[in-house]
Design a protein around this motif. Structure first.
Motif, PDB file in Angstrom:
ATOM      1  N   ASP B 177       0.833  -1.215   0.000  1.00  0.00           N
ATOM      2  CA  ASP B 177       0.000   0.000   0.000  1.00  0.00           C
ATOM      3  C   ASP B 177       0.854   1.246   0.000  1.00  0.00           C
ATOM      4  N   ALA B 178       1.839   1.263   0.911  1.00  0.00           N
ATOM      5  CA  ALA B 178       2.687   2.453   1.011  1.00  0.00           C
ATOM      6  C   ALA B 178       3.470   2.650  -0.281  1.00  0.00           C
ATOM      7  N   ALA B 179       3.958   1.532  -0.861  1.00  0.00           N
ATOM      8  CA  ALA B 179       4.740   1.651  -2.094  1.00  0.00           C
ATOM      9  C   ALA B 179       3.878   2.205  -3.221  1.00  0.00           C
ATOM     10  N   LEU B 180       2.608   1.764  -3.286  1.00  0.00           N
ATOM     11  CA  LEU B 180       1.750   2.258  -4.356  1.00  0.00           C
ATOM     12  C   LEU B 180       1.468   3.747  -4.196  1.00  0.00           C
ATOM     13  N   VAL B 181       1.206   4.172  -2.960  1.00  0.00           N
ATOM     14  CA  VAL B 181       0.952   5.605  -2.741  1.00  0.00           C
ATOM     15  C   VAL B 181       2.196   6.411  -3.085  1.00  0.00           C
ATOM     16  N   SER B 182       3.382   5.879  -2.748  1.00  0.00           N
ATOM     17  CA  SER B 182       4.588   6.655  -3.048  1.00  0.00           C
ATOM     18  C   SER B 182       4.813   6.716  -4.555  1.00  0.00           C
ATOM     19  N   THR B 183       4.458   5.625  -5.276  1.00  0.00           N
ATOM     20  CA  THR B 183       4.576   5.647  -6.738  1.00  0.00           C
ATOM     21  C   THR B 183       3.684   6.736  -7.310  1.00  0.00           C
ATOM     22  N   VAL B 184       2.410   6.730  -6.889  1.00  0.00           N
ATOM     23  CA  VAL B 184       1.460   7.718  -7.405  1.00  0.00           C
ATOM     24  C   VAL B 184       1.923   9.133  -7.086  1.00  0.00           C
ATOM     25  N   ALA B 185       2.405   9.323  -5.852  1.00  0.00           N
ATOM     26  CA  ALA B 185       2.854  10.661  -5.441  1.00  0.00           C
ATOM     27  C   ALA B 185       4.063  11.096  -6.268  1.00  0.00           C
ATOM     28  N   ALA B 186       4.993  10.162  -6.498  1.00  0.00           N
ATOM     29  CA  ALA B 186       6.179  10.526  -7.272  1.00  0.00           C
ATOM     30  C   ALA B 186       5.806  10.903  -8.697  1.00  0.00           C
ATOM     31  N   PHE B 187       4.866  10.155  -9.302  1.00  0.00           N
ATOM     32  CA  PHE B 187       4.451  10.508 -10.656  1.00  0.00           C
ATOM     33  C   PHE B 187       3.695  11.824 -10.679  1.00  0.00           C
ATOM     34  N   THR B 188       2.976  12.135  -9.597  1.00  0.00           N
ATOM     35  CA  THR B 188       2.288  13.423  -9.537  1.00  0.00           C
ATOM     36  C   THR B 188       3.295  14.554  -9.494  1.00  0.00           C
ATOM     37  N   HIS B 189       4.419  14.308  -8.794  1.00  0.00           N
ATOM     38  CA  HIS B 189       5.414  15.355  -8.639  1.00  0.00           C
ATOM     39  C   HIS B 189       6.315  15.472  -9.863  1.00  0.00           C
ATOM     40  N   LEU B 190       6.293  14.444 -10.740  1.00  0.00           N
ATOM     41  CA  LEU B 190       7.259  14.376 -11.828  1.00  0.00           C
ATOM     42  C   LEU B 190       7.191  15.577 -12.763  1.00  0.00           C
ATOM     43  N   GLU B 191       8.361  16.121 -13.088  1.00  0.00           N
ATOM     44  CA  GLU B 191       8.426  17.207 -14.067  1.00  0.00           C
ATOM     45  C   GLU B 191       9.349  16.763 -15.165  1.00  0.00           C
ATOM     46  N   ILE B 192       8.837  16.690 -16.370  1.00  0.00           N
ATOM     47  CA  ILE B 192       9.663  16.202 -17.479  1.00  0.00           C
ATOM     48  C   ILE B 192      10.579  17.325 -17.940  1.00  0.00           C
ATOM     49  N   PRO B 193      11.873  17.084 -18.012  1.00  0.00           N
ATOM     50  CA  PRO B 193      12.780  18.172 -18.390  1.00  0.00           C
ATOM     51  C   PRO B 193      12.685  18.515 -19.877  1.00  0.00           C
ATOM     52  N   LEU B 194      13.141  19.711 -20.205  1.00  0.00           N
ATOM     53  CA  LEU B 194      13.141  20.148 -21.590  1.00  0.00           C
ATOM     54  C   LEU B 194      14.199  19.393 -22.369  1.00  0.00           C
ATOM     55  N   VAL B 195      13.877  19.076 -23.612  1.00  0.00           N
ATOM     56  CA  VAL B 195      14.903  18.448 -24.444  1.00  0.00           C
ATOM     57  C   VAL B 195      14.939  19.145 -25.785  1.00  0.00           C
ATOM     58  N   SER B 196      16.039  18.979 -26.469  1.00  0.00           N
ATOM     59  CA  SER B 196      16.090  19.424 -27.855  1.00  0.00           C
ATOM     60  C   SER B 196      17.039  18.500 -28.597  1.00  0.00           C
TER      61      SER B 196
END
Lengths: 202, 318
Positions: B177-196
């Motif tokens: 349970d804790a691992a799943l919540v941390s996964t969801v939270a981490a993906f919520t926080h995720l910021e995809i960096p700029l690329v070129s």
């Protein structure tokens, strides 16, 4: 310490897991150091037993062993597990400081508080507590670990070349850093003990 | 022995036999707890209370903190009582395989370092770690939380692979349970960096300041966030005789042999039910009750997660 985040857990004194290593006169101290995959800038899959981890485990173990009163706990084992969550230079020092706090929290008898700090020398200035960028600049990096009240040095590591007189300056700076950390650690431990005392209602 | 910080006090109050709470009485309770764990546990159950004085259907205090690890693209720290999980995501560019040329991928790995529990020995990893790893990646894929096409950069040439590493720092039950919540939270926080794209056709990440300088900023505006639909939340219940215990701790998990894990998504649909054997055979009524409890818990977790997201946004704007 800054952006370097480390968590340490201490288990023990408990029964020795490998009976062949059991020592009848003193406690066995074991240390394992591991870095999380996301702790450094590039994600590297770290092998458990890679050379750097083994070396740092050994360094931490021997530094803490100098301070723990192992003869009080024969035939037992004390495990120190270190996990680095974020690395930004000075991981060795952060680990030793955290290990001291964890051992104190576990109530394991020690001679003194062991603290550690790094210092370097860049652009003709001695610098205290280098971060990753400063460390990779290629200047010398001195790591010092001391027993604060007893004023004894248990750990001293350096790489790169440094003339003797400058080395003395840098080492002195590192020792002052260690003492400052020791004062802070002492305050934190006192605060913690007061809280425990009030919770127990004693 | 290093004394644990658990309140022997609550155990005493519930057991009723703890006398006036003197040191000798406290030791007897502790000894009884270690020597006859099942009897100690059942004595509590008869009063409809658990070892840490919780009612049977109540989960532990949960907290979520986002952005703990600065060096990762997305990270979160989750605590269920004493169970602590740190999840971090690092994005890397890869060439997608031919059959899914417009999709990225997610690699989930769950670690239980020896720091988390006295039963985990260095050199031999915990038995339950790869099981949870697999469960997590199954749930992420089957719930459709992430659209893999969102992770595509250039069709056929480059896409993101998200390496999700979850470290258990303290194992005190309800690990999945804790691992799943941390996964969801981490993906919520995720910021995809700029690329070129650099001159020789390689995809390079661009740090924020150099935005205007290079040729093709592939990502629209600023750092992009992933759209998460059907976010899954789970609840593990332990079944002991006729009692259902929500969110078991490690001590309870060592006594109870039967567990049911229910995973629900935002629309209340059941994503997965997992009951790996155990001596208690559950009737449909018990499963239905677990699902109801899971719905309540999912709502609770959603609120906690939303609170921490808004707290983080306040921090960022200030």
């Amino acid at each position: 310490m800054g952006n370097t985040r480390v968590i340490v857990a201490v288990y023990g004194p408990r029964e020795v897991q490998n009976k062949s290593q059991q020592n009848n006169n003193q406690a066995l101290v074991r240390c394992e150091y591991s870095m999380a995959n996301f702790s450094t800038g590039d994600r590297t899959r770290r092998q458990k037993g890679d050379r750097r981890s083994t070396e740092i485990s050994l360094v931490i173990r021997q530094t803490m062993e100098a301070s723990i009163l192992t003869h009080l706990m024969p035939r037992s084992q004390i495990d120190i597990f270190v996990q680095v969550l974020q690395a930004d230079g000075g991981t060795r020092s952060a680990c030793i400081n955290a290990a001291t706090l964890a051992l104190a929290d576990a109530g394991i008898p020690m001679r003194d508080i062991v603290t550690s700090c790094t210092a370097g020398y860049l652009c003709s200035t001695p610098l205290l507590d280098l971060n990753y960028v400063e460390d990779s600049a290629g200047g010398p990096d001195v790591t010092v670990g001391i027993l604060s009240k007893m004023d004894k040095v248990t750990l001293l590591q350096m790489d790169a070349k440094l003339p003797m007189d400058i080395f003395e300056n840098v080492m002195q700076l590192a020792i002052e850093g260690c003492k400052a950390i020791a004062n802070y650690i002492r305050e934190v431990l006192l605060e913690n003990t007061k809280q425990l005392e009030s919770r127990r209602g004693g | 022995m290093a004394t644990s910080a658990r309140g022997g006090g609550e155990g005493e109050a519930a057991a009723g036999g703890g006398g006036g709470g003197g040191a000798a009485a406290e030791m007897e309770v502790e000894a009884y707890r270690r020597l006859f764990p099942v009897a100690y546990f059942e004595r509590h159950l008869r009063e409809s209370v658990r070892l840490d004085a919780r009612p049977l259907a109540s989960p532990r205090d949960t907290s979520v903190a986002l952005g703990l690890v600065g060096s990762a693209d997305g990270s979160a720290l989750v605590k269920f009582g004493d169970t602590t999980m740190v999840a971090a995501i690092k994005l890397e560019v890869m060439t997608p395989p031919a059959e899914s040329s417009d999709e990225g991928s997610v690699a989930v790995e769950f670690y239980m370092p020896p720091i988390c529990s006295p039963t985990v020995r260095p050199g031999r990893s915990a038995e339950v770690a790869p099981v949870i790893s697999k469960q997590l990646s199954d749930v992420i894929m089957s719930s459709g939380m992430i659209n893999l096409k969102d992770l595509c950069l250039i069709n056929g040439k480059a896409s993101w692979i998200a390496y999700l590493d979850i470290y258990c720092l303290n194992a005190d039950g309800s690990l999945f349970d804790a691992a799943l919540v941390s996964t969801v939270a981490a993906f919520t926080h995720l910021e995809i960096p700029l690329v070129s794209v650099s001159d020789d056709g390689r995809v390079v990440t661009v740090p924020g300041e150099l935005e205007g300088k290079t040729k093709l900023p592939l990502v629209n505006k600023d750092k992009r966030k992933l759209m998460l639909n059907n976010v899954p939340f789970s609840l593990t219940c332990g079944l002991h005789k006729e009692h259902i215990l929500v969110d078991p701790t490690a001590e309870e998990e060592s006594i109870i042999e039967t567990f049911v894990t229910v995973v629900l998504d935002t629309l209340g649909r059941v994503v997965s039910v997992y009951k790996p054997g155990g001596s208690v055979l559950a009737y449909t009524s018990i499963l239905k009750e677990c699902i109801t409890l899971a719905k309540r818990r999912a709502q609770q977790l959603r609120n906690i997660l939303n609170e921490s997201v808004s707290a983080m946004e306040v921090d960022k704007s200030s």
